[in-house]
Enzyme design. Sequence first.
Site, short mmCIF file in Angstrom:
data_model
loop_
_atom_site.label_atom_id
_atom_site.label_comp_id
_atom_site.label_asym_id
_atom_site.label_seq_id
_atom_site.Cartn_x
_atom_site.Cartn_y
_atom_site.Cartn_z
N CYS A 134 35.10 -115.39 -22.37
CA CYS A 134 35.58 -114.59 -21.25
C CYS A 134 36.91 -113.89 -21.57
O CYS A 134 37.48 -113.22 -20.73
CB CYS A 134 35.72 -115.45 -19.99
SG CYS A 134 36.85 -116.83 -20.19
N ARG B 220 51.20 -113.69 -26.42
CA ARG B 220 50.27 -112.60 -26.13
C ARG B 220 50.92 -111.43 -25.38
O ARG B 220 50.39 -110.32 -25.36
CB ARG B 220 49.07 -113.13 -25.33
CG ARG B 220 49.46 -113.65 -23.97
CD ARG B 220 48.34 -114.45 -23.36
NE ARG B 220 47.55 -113.68 -22.42
CZ ARG B 220 46.58 -114.18 -21.67
NH1 ARG B 220 46.25 -115.46 -21.79
NH2 ARG B 220 45.92 -113.43 -20.83
N ASN C 6 42.02 -114.89 -25.34
CA ASN C 6 43.40 -114.39 -25.22
C ASN C 6 44.38 -115.51 -25.54
O ASN C 6 45.32 -115.34 -26.31
CB ASN C 6 43.68 -113.87 -23.81
CG ASN C 6 42.67 -112.84 -23.37
OD1 ASN C 6 42.05 -112.19 -24.20
ND2 ASN C 6 42.48 -112.68 -22.07
N ASP C 7 44.15 -116.65 -24.94
CA ASP C 7 45.04 -117.78 -25.22
C ASP C 7 44.70 -118.45 -26.54
O ASP C 7 45.59 -118.93 -27.24
CB ASP C 7 45.00 -118.79 -24.07
CG ASP C 7 45.89 -118.34 -22.93
OD1 ASP C 7 47.01 -117.88 -23.21
OD2 ASP C 7 45.45 -118.43 -21.77
N ARG D 136 39.53 -115.16 -11.85
CA ARG D 136 40.88 -115.70 -12.04
C ARG D 136 41.51 -115.92 -10.67
O ARG D 136 42.07 -115.00 -10.08
CB ARG D 136 41.74 -114.72 -12.84
CG ARG D 136 41.33 -114.51 -14.29
CD ARG D 136 42.27 -113.51 -14.94
NE ARG D 136 42.21 -113.48 -16.38
CZ ARG D 136 41.46 -112.62 -17.08
NH1 ARG D 136 40.69 -111.75 -16.47
NH2 ARG D 136 41.49 -112.65 -18.40
N HIS E 38 49.43 -109.99 -18.09
CA HIS E 38 48.87 -109.93 -16.75
C HIS E 38 48.91 -108.54 -16.14
O HIS E 38 48.08 -108.17 -15.34
CB HIS E 38 49.50 -110.98 -15.82
CG HIS E 38 50.71 -110.54 -15.11
ND1 HIS E 38 51.96 -110.96 -15.46
CD2 HIS E 38 50.86 -109.69 -14.07
CE1 HIS E 38 52.84 -110.37 -14.66
NE2 HIS E 38 52.20 -109.62 -13.81
N ARG F 276 37.40 -120.02 -11.87
CA ARG F 276 38.35 -120.84 -12.59
C ARG F 276 39.40 -121.39 -11.63
O ARG F 276 39.89 -120.66 -10.76
CB ARG F 276 39.04 -120.00 -13.67
CG ARG F 276 40.05 -120.80 -14.47
CD ARG F 276 40.59 -120.02 -15.63
NE ARG F 276 41.46 -118.94 -15.21
CZ ARG F 276 41.98 -118.05 -16.05
NH1 ARG F 276 41.67 -118.08 -17.34
NH2 ARG F 276 42.79 -117.12 -15.62
N GLU G 176 40.53 -122.73 -24.91
CA GLU G 176 41.56 -121.72 -25.16
C GLU G 176 42.80 -122.31 -25.84
O GLU G 176 43.82 -121.65 -25.95
CB GLU G 176 41.94 -120.99 -23.86
CG GLU G 176 42.35 -121.87 -22.70
CD GLU G 176 42.73 -121.06 -21.46
OE1 GLU G 176 42.88 -119.83 -21.53
OE2 GLU G 176 42.88 -121.68 -20.40
C1 PEP Z 1 41.90 -116.18 -21.97
O1 PEP Z 1 42.90 -116.87 -22.17
O2 PEP Z 1 41.26 -115.62 -22.85
C2 PEP Z 1 41.40 -115.96 -20.60
C3 PEP Z 1 40.23 -115.44 -20.37
O3 PEP Z 1 42.19 -116.30 -19.59
P1 PEP Z 1 43.52 -115.53 -19.19
O4 PEP Z 1 43.51 -114.18 -19.86
O5 PEP Z 1 43.48 -115.42 -17.70
O6 PEP Z 1 44.59 -116.42 -19.69
MG MG Z 2 43.80 -118.14 -20.67
#
Ligand code: PEP
Ligand code: MG
Length: 599
Positions: free
Chosen positions: A505, A468, A457-458, A300, A193, A336, A434
């Site tokens: 995304c 991550r 990412n997830d 987000r 984050h 989201r 995800e």
């Molecule tokens: C992801 O998980 O790829 C995503 C876009 O959401 P975040 O990075 O906010 O978890």
């Molecule tokens: Mg995510």
Amino acid sequence: MERMLRGLPASPGIVAGPVHLLRWEVPDVPPRMVSESDVEGELTRFHDAVSGAQDRLRHVRDRAANQAGVEESKIFEVQITMLDDRALNSEVEGFIRERRSAEHAFDLVMLEWRRRFGRASAPMLRERVGDLMDLHIRVLGILLKLPDSDPVDLPKGSNAILVTHDLTPSLTVQLDRDAIAALATDEGTSTSHVAILARSLGLPAVVGLRDATTRLKGNERVVLDGTTGVLVVNPTDEEIAQARLRAEQAAILEESLRSEANVAAQLRGGERIFLRANVDIPEESELAARSGADGVGLMRTEFVVIGRTTMPDEDEQYRAYRRVVDAFAGKPVVIRTFDIGGDKLPVGGFPSEANPFLGWRAIRMCLDQPELFLVQLRALLRAAAHGDVRILLPLVVSVDEVRRTRALIAEAARTLDERGAVFRDRVQVGVMIETPAAAVAADTFVNDADFFSIGTNDLVQYTLAVDRGNVNLANRFTPLHPAVLRLIRQTVEAGRKRGLEVAVCGEMGSQPLTAFVLVGLGIRHLSVAPRAVPSMKRMLRSISAESAREAADAALASSTAAEAERIVRRLLQAAAYDLSPAELGLLGSETGDILGYAV
Ligand code: PEP
Ligand code: MG
């Protein structure tokens, strides 16, 4: 000392400036006993430290109110009140009367309170753990006479580089953007984050430096390069001159890209790609709209909640969402629902769960707390009356979650209707793919979801079982792993059969190399950081659909991520022959760090 500290590139930009070292961690406290005659003195020392911390907090609160807003400053008000707590004070006094030093007594009580609050079943109590931690550090700092290193009171224009272990919500609210020019943290990776926040704020950042806060003393100057992930300590004149030159070149490139903002994103050969922006902070939406994005692919909303003690009410949320909708006048805006938990800034502090990434978070928490979720849904439906708002659900694993959300959307609409409010009830509802569960079972969602958005990412984190945000695992966070690519392919196929839009995304869409593969897998909707929009457009215009397909096939046929990356890199350079390696983000070594991950 090593002058070159290597971390992970998190947010682009090159800055030279003085280090502002912030060691925000609980100091070691030697267990010291005092004589009976010193007890009174220790009690006074404790009370003085508490009132000193409260004075400081008042100052920090006022400052945060000016910088970030009154709501955001309330976190400090809560902390001031917590220090007045009778039980807390009397427990510390009890230990001091047993002849422990003031710092030893306070340390014991805070450790116990943090443990107790962390285990509490009431979320309100668990949320206070982060505040207890801040108080623990702050009061001990005074008792042990440690230097005060709050990121406040830096003169405007200091151009300082904030170096800290990790960025907590309360530190984030204090960030003085007039004085801080860049961020560097020991922890974190390019998808944690801190990195996401830095990119949203447009602050150059290097994360995952591991031990920068122990190596640096705080009196150095550094050059921070957020593009390559390097910190040069006490740079020579020549190194500074080089950094300036690279910063100027980057500015020229950005300027030329900006001038192309209104050119459509399309492949060589003409096929249209929809390139949307990820907007995390409503205040950034006007800037994001100027980047030339075709709407917002991911807002987000948890960042609307960042560092606060209470959830924003319906009107406040409505205003935040409306701002984004207005900035993008009529273009799709995918918002989201709250993705709180894991490394995502819950209200007031971090939940203490044994496995937060597998825990009570995101859609799970929202569905379990319909009163909280309905507020957000009403705000979203009201904002939807002013544009093309689409609702996206995070961390979905089962279609039940979509159905239950739809039922709540209908309930939110009924309430708004009864109230005579202006709103729209027909909004698209999309599912974030995800988790491996959602990807493997993507076909089970197609009757209930209007679109898919793959959160790579997830998806990478859960598929590869790689945290991550863990810097020690950064080189194992490989989006081109065959398992990840197969899941994406499967999702695209499930969506295509029903004509659903399948977007990406996650960060994978923001890196030319991986975006090339995504296009080859059939993705036509990408959502990227606003700053990446112009350069991604340029990259997309230099590749053809066939070359991308060839890259995706080669990547899918590879047995490891490293092998896939080697091949795709070569294919990308051949396909986008008119672009330099810098424009293709290919300046790193052969494998690993071009994707922003450690090698
Ligand atoms: C992801 O998980 O790829 C995503 C876009 O959401 P975040 O990075 O906010 O978890
Ligand atoms: Mg995510």
